[in-house]
Design an enzyme around this catalytic site. Sequence first.
Site, PDB file in Angstrom:
ATOM      1  N   ASP A 197       7.612  -6.062 -11.917  1.00 50.09           N
ATOM      2  CA  ASP A 197       7.496  -7.449 -11.482  1.00 50.09           C
ATOM      3  C   ASP A 197       6.673  -8.279 -12.460  1.00 50.09           C
ATOM      4  O   ASP A 197       6.801  -9.495 -12.498  1.00 50.09           O
ATOM      5  CB  ASP A 197       6.876  -7.509 -10.090  1.00 50.09           C
ATOM      6  CG  ASP A 197       7.857  -7.072  -9.026  1.00 50.09           C
ATOM      7  OD1 ASP A 197       8.456  -7.943  -8.381  1.00 50.09           O
ATOM      8  OD2 ASP A 197       8.050  -5.859  -8.851  1.00 50.09           O
TER       9      ASP A 197
ATOM     10  N   ARG B  21      14.896 -10.717  -3.182  1.00 49.61           N
ATOM     11  CA  ARG B  21      13.680 -10.119  -3.731  1.00 49.61           C
ATOM     12  C   ARG B  21      14.039  -9.441  -5.044  1.00 49.61           C
ATOM     13  O   ARG B  21      15.199  -9.376  -5.420  1.00 49.61           O
ATOM     14  CB  ARG B  21      13.007  -9.146  -2.745  1.00 49.61           C
ATOM     15  CG  ARG B  21      13.854  -8.500  -1.702  1.00 49.61           C
ATOM     16  CD  ARG B  21      14.770  -7.445  -2.234  1.00 49.61           C
ATOM     17  NE  ARG B  21      14.084  -6.454  -3.045  1.00 49.61           N
ATOM     18  CZ  ARG B  21      14.657  -5.739  -3.982  1.00 49.61           C
ATOM     19  NH1 ARG B  21      15.946  -5.888  -4.255  1.00 49.61           N
ATOM     20  NH2 ARG B  21      13.965  -4.861  -4.675  1.00 49.61           N
ATOM     21  N   GLY B  22      13.036  -8.974  -5.738  1.00 50.56           N
ATOM     22  CA  GLY B  22      13.224  -8.490  -7.097  1.00 50.56           C
ATOM     23  C   GLY B  22      12.848  -9.593  -8.063  1.00 50.56           C
ATOM     24  O   GLY B  22      13.293 -10.739  -7.928  1.00 50.56           O
ATOM     25  N   ALA B  23      12.011  -9.266  -9.042  1.00 52.44           N
ATOM     26  CA  ALA B  23      11.446 -10.297  -9.914  1.00 52.44           C
ATOM     27  C   ALA B  23      12.496 -11.179 -10.592  1.00 52.44           C
ATOM     28  O   ALA B  23      12.402 -12.414 -10.531  1.00 52.44           O
ATOM     29  CB  ALA B  23      10.530  -9.638 -10.953  1.00 52.44           C
TER      30      ALA B  23
ATOM     31  N   LYS C  19       6.233  -2.189  -7.582  1.00 47.04           N
ATOM     32  CA  LYS C  19       6.059  -1.947  -6.153  1.00 47.04           C
ATOM     33  C   LYS C  19       4.957  -0.922  -5.900  1.00 47.04           C
ATOM     34  O   LYS C  19       4.820   0.058  -6.615  1.00 47.04           O
ATOM     35  CB  LYS C  19       7.378  -1.474  -5.551  1.00 47.04           C
ATOM     36  CG  LYS C  19       7.350  -1.240  -4.049  1.00 47.04           C
ATOM     37  CD  LYS C  19       6.924  -2.479  -3.271  1.00 47.04           C
ATOM     38  CE  LYS C  19       7.833  -3.657  -3.501  1.00 47.04           C
ATOM     39  NZ  LYS C  19       7.403  -4.877  -2.786  1.00 47.04           N
TER      40      LYS C  19
END
EC number: 5.3.1.23
Length: 364
Positions: free
Chosen positions: A241, A53-55, A252
Amino acid sequence: MKIDGRPYRTIFPEPGGDAVCVIDQTRLPFAFEIRRLTTAEEAAEAIRTMVVRGAPLIGVTAAYGLALGLRRDPSDAGLERIAAMLAATRPTAVNLRWALERLSGILRPLPPDTRAPQAFAEAGRIAEEDVANCRAIGEHGARLIAQTAAKGRRVNVLTHCNAGWLATVDWGTALAPIYVAHDAGVPVHVFVDETRPRNQGAALTAFELNAHGVPHTVVADNAGGHLMQHGGVDLCIVGSDRTTSTGDVCNKIGTYLKALAAFDNGVPFYAALPVSTIDWTLTDGVAGIPIEERDGREVTHLTGRTEDGGFATIQVVSPGSPVANPAFDVTPARLVTGLITERGVAEATEEGLLRLYPERRKAA
């Protein structure tokens, strides 16, 4: 970054290209496990279930996923099908679409039998660019921290969610300035929002900072405003993101509330992001950015380690109560002090971004 003295990246291909290896972030902070991805479908599932996860990281994972898929079906139809499947995994982070469009544009003109190796090579270039960009973000952001430290005391930074090396290939975005400042001897302390519902701050950011030896304190999500009111926070640094061409920052869920509290208390609020996170086609983040709605079970249940060392999932919400679980919110540019990018710190305005990225003026 290092785990127990050994350097790791969040994603790396096996020699020969038979698989791509990722750190399973659903197992952190209590277990450190490497998972092998051998197909595009496995890469898509890893993105969807937040194994990664994480853009920036999901963009790189999607790029490698496309390469894995093209080993089996390099046809024109296969290229479009695999790219569409990966693009549908998570709708909010623009890096995912950016990476797939970059690869697809390169691969479409090529003979099908050359596409897979070219895709692996380009995915590798995207990964290396991400590392370089995040390191540069760290250098630019560390100067902001050092300027605050020049006042003669420890710098207290508040961050939300996880925008560290686990969210990228290495270094991170929001945490990169903290790592660079800490390594340079700047006295820095981080307030880490727990970041419900998945507790990515408490589980991932705290894990990272602890491994790197950065002083930090985990706080409940609702504590940030109180800390700011009482002078406990010098600046906020978060990730993104998707950021619009006008400086609206999608991050988030809960980021917007921190920005409001920072604005009310005169605390500088920065977002750190590479160019791949900027959506140059959007000017209004609130109206234009699709917000992912995730499974309500993330809100109603918690998973953690029990006192006997095992793991358990428990329900924490009254049975039968409806649940909403938007994964992101949008912070309007007027609340953002600046955008820390690989090229420097920009004002959160269209002109501010174009000054750093003048090549976008013709396209903007």
